[in-house]
Design a protein around this motif. Structure first.
Motif, mmCIF file in Angstrom:
data_model
loop_
_atom_site.group_PDB
_atom_site.id
_atom_site.type_symbol
_atom_site.label_atom_id
_atom_site.label_comp_id
_atom_site.label_asym_id
_atom_site.label_seq_id
_atom_site.Cartn_x
_atom_site.Cartn_y
_atom_site.Cartn_z
ATOM 1 N N THR A 1 5.031 12.718 -1.181
ATOM 2 C CA THR A 1 5.641 12.328 -2.444
ATOM 3 C C THR A 1 6.188 13.557 -3.164
ATOM 4 O O THR A 1 5.941 14.691 -2.757
ATOM 5 N N ILE B 1 0.766 9.446 0.871
ATOM 6 C CA ILE B 1 0.357 8.051 0.758
ATOM 7 C C ILE B 1 -0.114 7.576 2.122
ATOM 8 O O ILE B 1 0.556 7.777 3.134
ATOM 9 N N LYS C 1 -1.603 4.055 4.185
ATOM 10 C CA LYS C 1 -1.567 2.598 4.081
ATOM 11 C C LYS C 1 -2.367 1.968 5.209
ATOM 12 O O LYS C 1 -2.455 2.529 6.304
ATOM 13 N N CYS C 2 -2.881 0.771 4.921
ATOM 14 C CA CYS C 2 -3.502 -0.010 5.982
ATOM 15 C C CYS C 2 -2.402 -0.570 6.885
ATOM 16 O O CYS C 2 -1.211 -0.375 6.633
ATOM 17 N N GLY D 1 -0.045 -2.836 4.932
ATOM 18 C CA GLY D 1 0.520 -2.240 3.724
ATOM 19 C C GLY D 1 -0.039 -2.792 2.427
ATOM 20 O O GLY D 1 0.396 -2.389 1.356
ATOM 21 N N GLU E 1 -3.016 0.902 -0.374
ATOM 22 C CA GLU E 1 -2.471 2.252 -0.329
ATOM 23 C C GLU E 1 -3.450 3.201 -0.992
ATOM 24 O O GLU E 1 -4.030 2.886 -2.030
ATOM 25 N N GLU F 1 -3.829 7.546 -1.977
ATOM 26 C CA GLU F 1 -3.037 8.749 -2.177
ATOM 27 C C GLU F 1 -3.971 9.945 -2.080
ATOM 28 O O GLU F 1 -4.952 10.018 -2.814
ATOM 29 N N LYS G 1 -3.298 1.010 -4.607
ATOM 30 C CA LYS G 1 -2.828 -0.368 -4.449
ATOM 31 C C LYS G 1 -3.832 -1.125 -3.581
ATOM 32 O O LYS G 1 -4.320 -0.592 -2.587
ATOM 33 N N CYS H 1 -9.175 -2.940 5.255
ATOM 34 C CA CYS H 1 -8.455 -4.011 4.562
ATOM 35 C C CYS H 1 -8.910 -5.353 5.105
ATOM 36 O O CYS H 1 -8.885 -5.570 6.320
#
Length: 144
Positions: free
Chosen positions: A2, A8, A10-11, A14, A17, A19, A58, A77
């Motif tokens: 970023t 970032i 992610k699973c 998605g 998330e 960071e 997220k 997740c």
């Protein structure tokens, strides 16, 4: 990466998330049977971070966890089953699986639990019987 230099993760689907920011405390490979079974692979590539450097940005409500031992709480997740991280409260680090943060240049520095390996790796990195003394291990190296 970023704009602020963080990464970032992610699973698989998605929905979740995370960071990570700054530099990881360590990066390497774990060969223990627990990590191999959990990752469904012959070795687990890890990145260790202070827990405060791994916020969930997220999908917090889609996380589930399992704690088999006092040393490890595995988190994934519940929508896709994608593995994200393992919290190690006794060591005060969070292992974010290297595979979920593709923008982080992975630079392994060591192998842990190498006596359990099923995939010998001739890469010149130190191979520990358990973990370094800084993480409460013996710091014993395995000659290869």
């Amino acid at each position: 990466m970023t704009a602020n230099g963080s990464h970032i993760g992610k699973c698989f689907c998605g929905s979740v998330e995370i960071e990570v920011s700054g530099d990881p405390a360590a990066m390497g490979f774990c060969h223990c049977s627990s990590c191999r079974t959990w990752s469904a692979g012959p070795v687990n590539a890890f990145t260790l971070w202070p827990p405060e450097k791994v916020p969930i940005v997220k999908g917090l409500n889609t996380l589930v966890d399992y704690q088999k031992t006092a040393n490890s709480k595995r988190i994934w997740c519940k929508i896709c089953g994608g593995h994200l991280m393992t919290e190690h409260p006794l060591w005060n680090v969070t292992d974010v699986y290297a595979a979920i943060i593709p923008t982080l240049p992975f630079q392994a520095a060591l192998h842990v639990n190498y006596q359990e390996t099923v995939l010998p790796m001739a890469d010149g990195l130190p191979k520990y019987r358990d973990v370094p003394t800084t993480l409460g291990g013996t710091g014993e190296l395995i000659a290869v």
